[in-house]
Design a protein around this motif. Structure first.
Motif, short mmCIF file in Angstrom:
data_model
loop_
_atom_site.label_atom_id
_atom_site.label_comp_id
_atom_site.label_asym_id
_atom_site.label_seq_id
_atom_site.Cartn_x
_atom_site.Cartn_y
_atom_site.Cartn_z
N VAL A 184 0.85 -1.20 0.00
CA VAL A 184 0.00 0.00 0.00
C VAL A 184 0.88 1.25 0.00
CG1 VAL A 184 -1.66 1.37 1.32
CG2 VAL A 184 -1.97 -1.10 1.13
N LEU A 226 -5.68 0.08 5.91
CA LEU A 226 -5.47 1.53 5.87
C LEU A 226 -5.05 2.11 7.23
CD1 LEU A 226 -8.50 2.53 3.62
CD2 LEU A 226 -6.10 2.26 2.96
N LEU A 240 -7.61 7.71 -1.02
CA LEU A 240 -8.54 6.99 -0.15
C LEU A 240 -9.92 6.90 -0.77
CD1 LEU A 240 -7.47 8.56 3.26
CD2 LEU A 240 -7.27 6.14 2.65
N TRP A 263 -14.09 4.91 8.98
CA TRP A 263 -12.63 5.08 8.86
C TRP A 263 -12.14 6.16 9.82
CZ3 TRP A 263 -10.63 9.72 6.84
CH2 TRP A 263 -9.24 9.75 6.67
#
Length: 365
Positions: A184, A226, A240, A263
């Motif tokens: 990532v 994440l 995102l 999130w």
């Protein structure tokens, strides 16, 4: 690869390296021969291992498959494997074992001595039984990490190999979270943001979040993927947003606003709540609120109503279990200076929706 393989687990990196150096018996199973050869890494791995074992029956199958008429229609892959094995014949042990089935033969490979089995086939492992004190198993991601640590492949090839592995016939590729976080950060930590689908992270994302996978599991995996503390970086809001949109296309279990709110809440919960400035606000939490606003503005426009953003957060707070809910509420409050308009508005909306939710629940009982 022409068939689907449910992927076998990846060992922790240190455990794999220790096993590779300490095991008397290192066996490469057929699926790992296929995957490593497809990635062009089989030869590099064989150069580093003093001795590897391949079942004689497996070697015969590969040899037969290289013949145009006696083997498969696509003979390039077995020819490539056979050529690589022949180049390392001095360190290759062909093991002849008894058994009527491949499972029986593999079971007879490690009756007592400590064995490292390289396999990408979860079903094989399940049929062999759980790894024990004498049997340890690793997969192709272990080999990719090993080659990178030994400086046999570049950083670029390391990450490309991870992406390419996800384009093979592996169902639910099994990589450890630290490897996923590295991928990532490598592909998506771009100044100014990037659409993930325009990077080589796309095959990783596509395979990890396949439509057929359990949506609740994938939802949790998305947020673990994440986690900024594990990533050791912050992704751009535009990046995102591309991830959130793509996820919800595959797993439409929430709205986009609620996904962004969840999130944000998780980020607030994962921060230390004791580090406040003189105003009574946490700068770290305030930074998360700023990121949340940026993503919401990108999606809904710069004139988005503050009330809508607060309601999105509060609605998700009230879905949490009671003990977690209170901690999360207190964590979000740290984003604001006490008694300011934002702080007062957030608390008022929380109390209002909480009251309405309670009344509704009681009336339904």
């Amino acid at each position: 690869m022409e068939y689907k393989i449910k992927h076998a687990p990846q060992l922790p990196k240190k455990t794999f390296i220790t096993a590779l150096s300490s095991c008397n018996n290192v066996i490469i199973e057929e699926t790992s021969l296929l995957t490593l050869s497809e990635l062009g890494l089989l030869g590099e791995f064989l150069k580093l291992v003093p001795q590897v074992t391949v079942l004689h029956s497996v070697f015969q199958n590969i040899n037969q498959s290289t013949h145009r008429f006696g083997g498969s229609l696509n003979t390039q892959t077995p020819q490539q494997i056979l050529s690589t094995l022949q180049k390392h014949i001095s360190t290759l042990r062909l093991l002849e074992v008894d058994g009527n089935t491949p499972i029986e033969k593999y079971l007879n490979c490690f009756p007592s001595e400590k064995t490292l089995l390289l396999t990408d086939d979860l079903y094989l492992l399940q049929l062999l039984g759980k790894p024990t004190g004498t049997l340890i198993s690793g997969n192709l991601f272990n080999v990719i990490e090993f080659l990178y640590d030994k400086e046999k492949i570049s950083k670029e090839l390391f990450h490309e190999s991870v992406a390419s592995a996800c384009e093979l016939g592996l169902f639910e590729p099994y990589m450890r979270m630290n490897l996923l976080h590295e991928s990532v950060a490598y592909y998506l930590n771009v100044v100014g943001g990037v659409d993930y689908s325009q990077t080589r992270f796309k095959p990783i994302f596509t395979k990890l979040f396949e439509i057929k996978r359990d949506s609740a599991f994938c939802f949790d995996l998305l947020f673990r993927m994440l986690d900024p503390k594990k990533l050791r970086t912050e992704l751009h809001p535009e990046t995102l947003l591309t991830l959130f949109r793509a996820f919800l296309i595959r797993h439409p279990i929430a709205t986009l606003s609620s996904t962004i709110a969840i999130w944000f809440i998780r980020k607030c919960l994962n921060e230390d709540s004791n580090k406040l400035d003189l105003s009574g606000r946490s700068e770290t939490h305030f930074k998360h609120w700023d990121e949340f606003q940026s993503i919401m503005m990108l999606e809904y426009g710069a004139d988005i109503d503050l009330k809508f953003m607060f309601e999105s957060v509060v609605n998700e707070l009230l879905c949490l279990k009671e003990d977690v809910r209170q901690r999360a509420f207190e964590a979000v409050k740290l984003c604001f200076i006490p008694t300011t308009q934002e702080s007062t508005m957030f608390e008022r909306i929380y109390q209002k929706i909480s009251y309405t939710t309670t009344i509704t629940r009681l009336s339904e009982e």
